[in-house]
Design a protein around this motif. Structure first.
Motif, PDB file in Angstrom:
ATOM      1  N   ILE A  55      -8.086   6.458   5.737  1.00  0.00           N
ATOM      2  CA  ILE A  55      -8.006   5.542   4.611  1.00  0.00           C
ATOM      3  C   ILE A  55      -9.239   4.651   4.631  1.00  0.00           C
ATOM      4  CG2 ILE A  55      -5.509   5.511   4.371  1.00  0.00           C
ATOM      5  CD1 ILE A  55      -5.437   2.986   6.022  1.00  0.00           C
ATOM      6  N   PHE A 103       0.216   4.821   1.850  1.00  0.00           N
ATOM      7  CA  PHE A 103      -0.591   5.705   2.667  1.00  0.00           C
ATOM      8  C   PHE A 103       0.220   6.964   2.956  1.00  0.00           C
ATOM      9  CE2 PHE A 103      -2.136   1.457   4.533  1.00  0.00           C
ATOM     10  CZ  PHE A 103      -3.078   1.308   3.521  1.00  0.00           C
ATOM     11  N   TRP A 104      -0.298   8.096   2.523  1.00  0.00           N
ATOM     12  CA  TRP A 104       0.325   9.384   2.820  1.00  0.00           C
ATOM     13  C   TRP A 104       1.822   9.377   2.437  1.00  0.00           C
ATOM     14  CZ3 TRP A 104      -2.367   6.936   7.056  1.00  0.00           C
ATOM     15  CH2 TRP A 104      -3.728   7.266   7.094  1.00  0.00           C
ATOM     16  N   ARG A 136      -5.249   8.053  10.865  1.00  0.00           N
ATOM     17  CA  ARG A 136      -3.820   8.040  10.549  1.00  0.00           C
ATOM     18  C   ARG A 136      -3.028   7.100  11.474  1.00  0.00           C
ATOM     19  NH1 ARG A 136      -0.879  11.629   7.575  1.00  0.00           N
ATOM     20  NH2 ARG A 136      -2.058  13.046   6.234  1.00  0.00           N
ATOM     21  N   TYR A 176      -7.713  -0.295  -1.629  1.00  0.00           N
ATOM     22  CA  TYR A 176      -7.782   0.759  -0.624  1.00  0.00           C
ATOM     23  C   TYR A 176      -7.892   2.123  -1.300  1.00  0.00           C
ATOM     24  CZ  TYR A 176      -2.958   1.963  -1.778  1.00  0.00           C
ATOM     25  OH  TYR A 176      -1.823   2.371  -2.434  1.00  0.00           O
ATOM     26  N   SER A 191      -6.677   6.021  -0.183  1.00  0.00           N
ATOM     27  CA  SER A 191      -5.995   6.859   0.802  1.00  0.00           C
ATOM     28  C   SER A 191      -6.478   8.295   0.659  1.00  0.00           C
ATOM     29  CB  SER A 191      -4.475   6.775   0.587  1.00  0.00           C
ATOM     30  OG  SER A 191      -3.802   7.587   1.531  1.00  0.00           O
ATOM     31  N   TYR A 241       0.835  -1.190   0.000  1.00  0.00           N
ATOM     32  CA  TYR A 241       0.000   0.000   0.000  1.00  0.00           C
ATOM     33  C   TYR A 241       0.875   1.246   0.000  1.00  0.00           C
ATOM     34  CZ  TYR A 241      -3.133  -3.555   1.972  1.00  0.00           C
ATOM     35  OH  TYR A 241      -3.839  -4.694   2.200  1.00  0.00           O
TER      36      TYR A 241
END
Length: 946
Positions: free
Chosen positions: A240, A190-191, A253, A233, A235, A188
């Motif tokens: 998420i 994420f951010w 987060r 997913y 984000s 993944y």
């Protein structure tokens, strides 16, 4: 306890879905949604589904949708690599020999595709149509960085690798993971951080990639149920969304669970479209959409019952009534803090909170009602309030409206006062003016504190009100058919209608804050900004929910209906982030009577082109709120014209020649326009007869024609003058020839013999014969002189002169001859014209050269017959003939020339040339006799001589 979740809309509620099982989804650059289902590939244009297929495909289930070079690429279960081509699919390559039954994923890098699977790594060159196998590693999880296009993958040897600049490098090797656990690994982002998840001891493990140490570091992940599988997913900025086999998980987060929605639904994909709508595809339940402007479902402990009404108790509490006689107390977080079951399990119709009395009045549908004491939680019967249509608090009392009358309950009176004995609908109390308003079935009445009535009208018609709210010092009234009216200082005016983008003029309920007006119609909820003076947001209805009533509570707008209790977060709805601008329309096609165009490039139409139809459509989701459009066409008008709602085509029946720029903008339900326009430039070709070159050519041709015409006229004039001169010359010649005839006819021998004959008659004292002869001679001379003045004379006149001439010639040659004249009865002597002095020369020639030298009986025969369109004159003698006469002339050494005959021949030539008379003369022997063959002269004279 989590109290709210987004209210999703099933796409099947608005459109006929082609399937319920979807594996992947993609939004392309043209803002179309592509959905790969168990039955095939579909493109959703915003209003309909279009299937893409090819007869060469060997499986209908497609995966790993990617857009490359304006085509959508994919793989199917069989192992084929395909791409969209116009309105169909094209099989690009067969990967099955390499995949060996494994499913591949596509990752585009420029013009090359990387295909990862548990059977290895393949590349496909889109330009060279070349497939290459790079390795046979079993790749378990892959992710591509959208910024750098670098590809990261995790294989069965626990190696974490990166593909960048066509090079494969190993970043790290993880600890040993069992083969079963590896199958559930995922990568993944994420951010802007890379994470790897896998299953360990039936629990999810999440590790974060540390680029500095080149290691994965385990982090705390939320506790989840066993057998939970993460498919994809999304984000977002502060949370998420995970698509799993158990629904959608929303994590903060810190990877803590915020919300678990769509429980027991296997969700395959979550993504946001350009309108900020959230799309959720599932493996068994079709497609769901959470609109940008969406309701929130308030989670309530309801078992097969619905919310029927609500009211606010104080600043931080509200109470709702249900369809089974239940009361639920909500705190400021919309969590249920108290629950009471009423004795009658009937729907609660109305609730009224009385602050000073600290009581809650409750009306039920079955004519029962209660007082609920908020201090001691005691319930008392209050049957008079049963089946109330509305309960409204006023100063020192309250109003109770029923289907038959409006009642006023004063605190200091035991019996209610009937205000009007007819059905009442709703009521509103203005505490500032101590005035209340009651909406009856057929009118709206205002009551002051002394209960004096004032009938409120609009345009001299009664106001049929449904709901009320107060904004500053004006009352806003929702009506049945007139939208929202404003009442102030005893004056009613229109405030908001469909003309100002209200979705419907029939209002269910209204409510207001200091900044905004909330309007509920059968089309949905709309928010009107008082400062901007326009509708700024639209909320569509969700599946099978009929909303009826509004309540502002804390920073939430609560909406009750026939099913769930819905809410709108006012802080978000009123924030600076208003509705996104509607999308720019996209050209679908341009059709004419003989062609279809899908592009507006170099678009030209024939000069006589009629019925040009331009079809367009704004992309994106339109859930019950079809766009309007406006357009303007240069060369015709600078004014924008609006189309009807939902109309997506324009037809121009006729356009004059010229260059045109058509601009089309989208208008949404709030009246907001798209920032950009769809611009279509086309040309109606100019007819050749309007081109400059054609004008110049016409001018040149006209000048040429003028010059040619002038020259022709000049030539004609010259020819006419020449012809006239020639005619004068010929006429002069003819006159001369006629004079020649006269001279020949009046030759000296003829005159001398005629005068001798007269003299002999006188000397012989034959005065009568002399006188007769003289008279004939003078008549002949006079006739010749008269005829010489004319081109043509009648046949009768010609015969009269001919007879006189023959009689005188008999005397002149001193030998008699027999003469006969035959004229056909068909001939009209006085109407048929012959050239003057024309026949006499041939008669003279017969007498002088034919009969004069003949011995014995002499005969001269003249006949006239009419044949078709000419007169045939035959002059026949029994003389010596032409050849014998010529021999005699040669023997006598004479060169006699008949001037009259020559003159006649020239006259015939001139007449035939100038007048096209076709006069013919023929001469031959009359009989076959060597000594006296005689002569036959035949004259053919047209009967139409003028």
């Amino acid at each position: 306890m989590v109290s709210q979740e987004p209210a999703a809309i099933s796409l099947g509620s608005f459109y006929q879905q082609p399937d319920l099982t979807y594996y992947d989804a993609l939004e392309d650059k043209n803002k179309n949604i592509w959905l790969s289902s168990d039955n095939g590939l579909y493109k959703f244009t915003g209003t309909n589904f279009q299937e893409y297929f090819t007869s060469a495909q060997k499986s209908n289930a497609f995966f790993s949708l990617k857009e490359v070079n304006q085509s959508v690429w994919m793989v199917n279960l069989y192992g084929q690599l395909l791409k969209t081509q116009k309105d169909s699919l094209q099989v690009v390559a067969n990967l099955s020999p390499y995949l060996k039954g494994k499913l591949a994923e596509i990752y585009p890098v420029k013009n090359k595709l990387y295909l990862t699977s548990q059977a290895g790594l393949l590349t496909y060159d889109c330009n060279q149509d070349k497939l290459l196998q790079l390795n046979t590693e079993s790749i378990l999880a892959t992710w591509q960085d959208p910024k750098t296009q670098a590809i990261y993958y995790f294989n069965d040897r626990n190696e974490f690798k990166r593909i960048s600049a066509e090079k494969i490098e190993t970043l790290t090797t993880l600890i040993s993971i069992s083969s079963t656990e590896k199958l559930h690994s995922r990568i993944y982002n994420f951010w802007d951080e890379i994470y790897l998840s896998y299953v360990e001891n039936n629990r999810a493990v999440l590790s974060k990639w540390n680029a500095q140490t080149s290691k994965f570091e385990k982090i705390k992940f939320f506790d989840k149920d066993e057998d939970l599988r993460i498919y994809s997913y999304l984000s977002l900025e502060d949370h998420i969304l995970l698509a799993t086999n158990r629904g959608v998980l929303q994590l903060d987060r810190n990877f803590k669970l915020i919300e678990h929605s769509f429980k027991d639904v296997a969700v395959s994909k979550i993504f946001k479209d350009f309108q900020d709508n959230t799309w959720i595809t599932t493996l068994k339940n079709g497609v769901f959409v959470i609109p940008q402007n969406h309701f929130l479902k308030v989670k309530l402990p309801l078992a097969e019952e619905s919310v029927t009404t609500f009211t606010q108790l104080d600043y931080n509490k509200a109470v709702i009534g249900t369809s089974k006689g239940k009361l639920l107390w909500l705190d400021q977080n919309l969590e249920v803090v108290k629950e009471i079951q009423l004795p009658d399990h009937q729907p609660v119709t109305q609730l009224l909170y009385r602050d000073e009395q600290q009581e809650l009045l409750i009306s039920l549908e079955n004519l029962s009602a209660y007082r609920f004491n908020l201090n001691n939680n005691q319930i008392q019967n209050f049957q008079e309030l049963g089946s109330s249509k509305a309960l409204t608090a006023v100063k020192n009392g309250f109003l109770h409206l029923t289907y038959r009358a409006a009642f006023y309950y004063a605190d200091n009176s035991e019996e209610p006062q009937i205000l009007k004995d007819k059905r009442a609908v709703n009521a509103f109390y203005n505490s500032a003016t101590e005035t209340f308003f009651i909406a009856y079935i057929d009118e709206l009445i205002a009551y002051d504190k002394d209960l004096n009535e004032t009938k409120i009208t609009y345009q001299n018609q009664p106001v049929l009100a449904t709901s009320f709210t107060l904004n500053d010092d004006q009352l806003l009234i929702g009506t049945r058919q007139q939208g929202v009216l404003a009442y102030k200082n005893r004056t009613t005016k229109s405030y908001l209608t469909t003309a100002k983008n209200l979705s419907h003029n029939s209002i269910l309920d209204v409510a207001s804050s200091s900044q905004e007006l909330f309007i509920l119609t059968k089309e949905g909820l709309q928010i009107y900004d008082f400062q901007l003076k326009k509708i700024t947001k639209n909320f569509s209805y969700i599946d099978k929910v009929d909303l009826k009533k509004l309540l502002i509570f804390q920073d939430q707008l609560l909406i009750a209906g026939n099913k769930d209790l819905l809410a709108v977060n006012l802080s978000e709805a009123s924030s600076a982030q208003k509705n996104k601008l509607p999308p720019t329309p996209i050209l679908q096609k341009i059709t004419t009577e003989d062609a279809t165009y899908t592009s507006a490039e170099n678009l030209k139409f024939k000069p006589d082109q009629k019925n040009i139809q331009i079809t367009y459509q704004a992309p994106g989701l339109q859930l019950g709120q079809a766009y309007r459009y406006k357009y303007r066409l240069s060369n015709l008008s600078d004014h924008w014209e609006e189309t009807l709602t939902g109309l997506t085509s324009l037809i121009f029946t006729y356009l004059p020649s010229g260059n045109y720029d058509l601009e089309i903008k989208t208008i949404d339900a709030t009246g907001t326009e798209s920032e950009e326009s769809l611009c279509i430039t086309f040309e109606i070709e100019t007819p050749f007869y309007r081109e400059l070159w054609f004008y110049l050519l016409v001018i040149v041709l006209i000048l040429v024609l003028i010059l040619v015409g002038f020259k022709v006229l000049l030539n004609r004039k010259n020819k006419k003058q020449q012809k006239k001169l020639l005619q004068l010359e010929h006429q002069s010649k003819i006159n001369e020839l006629r004079l020649e005839n006269i001279r020949s006819q009046m030759n000296p021998h003829f005159i001398f013999n005629a005068l001798n004959a007269i003299q002999d008659y006188i000397l012989s004292n034959e005065k009568k014969l002399a006188s007769s002869y003289l008279v004939k001679f003078s008549r002949l001379i006079r006739m010749y002189l008269e005829h010489s003045q004319k081109n043509f004379i009648s046949l009768a006149e010609e015969l009269e002169a001919l007879k006189l001439y023959i009689e005188l010639e008999k005397i002149r040659i001193e030998e008699s001859f027999d003469f006969s004249l035959e004229v056909s009865e068909k001939i009209q002597l006085n109407h048929i014209k012959v050239p003057s002095l024309f026949i006499q020369p041939y008669v003279e020639n017969a007498i002088k050269h034919g009969l004069l030298h003949k011995k014995g009986a002499k005969q001269l025969k003249i006949s006239f017959e009419q044949k078709e369109d000419f007169i045939c004159c035959k002059i026949e003698d029994n003389g010596i003939g032409v050849e014998n006469a010529q021999r005699i002339n040669r023997r006598q050494l004479t060169k006699h020339k008949s001037f009259a005959l020559d003159a006649n021949e020239e006259r015939i030539h001139l007449y035939n040339r100038l007048k096209d008379y076709n006069i013919e003369v023929s001469l031959k022997n009359a009989v076959e006799d060597e000594e006296n063959p005689g002569t036959l002269v035949t004259l053919k004279i047209p009967i139409n001589l003028k």
